[in-house]
Write an enzyme that holds these catalytic residues in place. Structure first.
Site, PDB file in Angstrom:
ATOM      1  N   ASP A 132      82.717  47.523  63.099  1.00 19.66           N
ATOM      2  CA  ASP A 132      83.172  46.162  63.402  1.00 19.66           C
ATOM      3  C   ASP A 132      83.697  46.069  64.836  1.00 19.66           C
ATOM      4  OD1 ASP A 132      83.727  43.527  62.938  1.00 19.66           O
ATOM      5  OD2 ASP A 132      85.491  43.883  61.691  1.00 19.66           O
ATOM      6  N   GLY A 144      81.413  42.098  68.810  1.00 19.98           N
ATOM      7  CA  GLY A 144      81.542  40.786  69.447  1.00 19.98           C
ATOM      8  C   GLY A 144      82.800  40.706  70.295  1.00 19.98           C
ATOM      9  N   HIS A 146      76.584  44.323  70.695  1.00 22.95           N
ATOM     10  CA  HIS A 146      75.754  44.995  69.686  1.00 22.95           C
ATOM     11  C   HIS A 146      74.919  46.111  70.334  1.00 22.95           C
ATOM     12  CE1 HIS A 146      77.114  42.295  66.668  1.00 22.95           C
ATOM     13  NE2 HIS A 146      76.487  41.234  67.135  1.00 22.95           N
ATOM     14  N   SER A 153      74.570  42.786  56.953  1.00 20.56           N
ATOM     15  CA  SER A 153      74.871  42.409  55.568  1.00 20.56           C
ATOM     16  C   SER A 153      74.026  41.217  55.128  1.00 20.56           C
ATOM     17  CB  SER A 153      76.356  42.054  55.438  1.00 20.56           C
ATOM     18  OG  SER A 153      76.588  40.766  55.966  1.00 20.56           O
ATOM     19  N   GLU A 192      75.172  38.580  54.274  1.00 21.64           N
ATOM     20  CA  GLU A 192      75.851  37.383  54.798  1.00 21.64           C
ATOM     21  C   GLU A 192      75.578  37.196  56.304  1.00 21.64           C
ATOM     22  OE1 GLU A 192      77.618  39.705  52.782  1.00 21.64           O
ATOM     23  OE2 GLU A 192      77.163  38.395  51.094  1.00 21.64           O
ATOM     24  N   TRP A 208      72.965  36.838  57.928  1.00 19.16           N
ATOM     25  CA  TRP A 208      71.893  35.895  58.295  1.00 19.16           C
ATOM     26  C   TRP A 208      72.473  34.557  58.728  1.00 19.16           C
ATOM     27  CZ3 TRP A 208      67.613  38.450  58.932  1.00 19.16           C
ATOM     28  CH2 TRP A 208      67.314  39.526  58.105  1.00 19.16           C
ATOM     29  N   ARG A 219      74.751  34.043  60.809  1.00 23.53           N
ATOM     30  CA  ARG A 219      75.180  34.045  62.226  1.00 23.53           C
ATOM     31  C   ARG A 219      74.175  33.235  63.055  1.00 23.53           C
ATOM     32  NH1 ARG A 219      78.332  39.454  63.960  1.00 23.53           N
ATOM     33  NH2 ARG A 219      79.620  39.575  62.111  1.00 23.53           N
ATOM     34  N   LEU A 266      71.194  66.055  57.984  1.00 26.32           N
ATOM     35  CA  LEU A 266      72.083  64.922  57.714  1.00 26.32           C
ATOM     36  C   LEU A 266      71.348  63.804  56.971  1.00 26.32           C
ATOM     37  CD1 LEU A 266      74.801  63.347  58.276  1.00 26.32           C
ATOM     38  CD2 LEU A 266      73.648  62.450  60.315  1.00 26.32           C
ATOM     39  N   ARG A 318      89.441  45.243  55.743  1.00 23.19           N
ATOM     40  CA  ARG A 318      88.700  44.631  54.631  1.00 23.19           C
ATOM     41  C   ARG A 318      87.534  45.526  54.261  1.00 23.19           C
ATOM     42  NH1 ARG A 318      89.291  40.248  57.979  1.00 23.19           N
ATOM     43  NH2 ARG A 318      87.313  40.651  59.014  1.00 23.19           N
ATOM     44  N   GLU A 328      88.953  57.662  50.598  1.00 25.52           N
ATOM     45  CA  GLU A 328      90.092  57.403  51.481  1.00 25.52           C
ATOM     46  C   GLU A 328      89.645  56.364  52.502  1.00 25.52           C
ATOM     47  OE1 GLU A 328      93.158  58.581  51.244  1.00 25.52           O
ATOM     48  OE2 GLU A 328      92.604  59.716  49.454  1.00 25.52           O
TER      49      GLU A 328
END
Ligand code: FPP
Length: 240
Positions: free
Chosen positions: A20, A23, A37, A65, A67, A69, A71, A131, A194, A207
């Site tokens: 996060d 922006g 980004h 995510s 959600e 879309w 943006r 990995l 969040r 954790e």
């Protein structure tokens, strides 16, 4: 091989990251969000490298995510372009390093070019034993859980299994993360605290570490600090 910040037995097997603050990072510098980004994608390389070197088994990144879309179109296009660029530029090197790529999310809802590179990356690296790099794209955890429930309901309806057979193992096997260890450590950058619909089932006993740095400033050193914080936690898994 390793300058791991904590002894091997105190490292998480599975780290998930909510990347996060791209922006805000850009805004602070008077630059467009898309620039943040781009810097965010650049920040990925040392973290993926560190996971490989330090012996972390799985790294799961929240790239886009269900959600996101909503943006502005320009920003969505910029993110999609960066995802293509990441795969096109990095796939040879990741493959050489033995990284195994898996996409988490509904790829059928992703534009064709991104879907194609993502599927090609999974096919090409699927047998690698290094990995496990999981990239959540068009991903929402509630949607993932509902999808798993529907898949199990269908199996029950067809008689393939009985409702009593639905346990953690059977449920986990229907998630995009099937076969991966549960998340030990979830990191979110940028000071926000969040979960944002990310890996809700998989983080049951994870954790949580929240760091102040925006994602483009998440260096190997900041990662090492988060791992040290994790290693100092007393994980009890509900016991005393
Ligand atoms: C959150 O910052 C970041 C995102 C929504 C996108 C994260 C994606 C990348 C770093 C690219 C990943 C690409 C690959 C290939 C894994 P924000 O835009 O919400 O920042 P803000 O909260 O400061 O506005």
């Amino acid at each position: 091989m390793t300058d791991a910040p904590v002894p091997q037995q105190l490292l998480p097997r599975h780290v998930a990251i909510i990347m996060d603050g791209n922006g805000r990072w850009a805004k602070k510098r008077g630059m467009p969000r898309a620039f943040g980004h781009r810097k965010g994608v650049e920040a990925l390389e040392p973290i993926i490298e560190a996971c490989g070197q330090w012996g972390i088994e799985a790294l799961t990144l929240f790239a886009f995510s269900t959600e996101n879309w909503a943006r502005p179109k320009d920003e969505v296009n910029a993110l999609m372009g960066l995802i293509n660029e990441f795969f096109n530029r990095k796939i040879d090197e990741l493959n050489r390093k033995g990284v195994c790529i898996r996409m988490l999310g509904d790829l059928s809802g992703v534009p064709e070019p991104q879907r194609r590179v993502a599927e090609a990356a999974m096919a090409r690296t699927g047998n690698n034993t290094g990995l496990k790099l999981n990239i959540a794209l068009n991903y929402g955890s509630q949607q993932e859980i509902l999808r798993a429930a529907q898949r199990l309901a269908r199996k029950c309806a067809s008689g393939e299994m009985a409702p009593e057979d639905i346990d953690d193992e059977a449920f986990s096997a229907q998630l995009y993360t099937a076969g991966l260890p549960k998340v030990d450590l979830l990191i979110r950058t940028s000071g926000e605290q969040r979960i944002s619909n990310f890996l809700l089932y998989q983080i049951a006993y994870a954790e949580l570490v929240f760091v102040e740095e925006n994602w483009p400033d998440f260096t190997r050193e900041v990662f090492a600090r988060a791992l040290t914080t994790y290693a100092q936690r007393d994980r009890r898994f509900g016991k005393v």
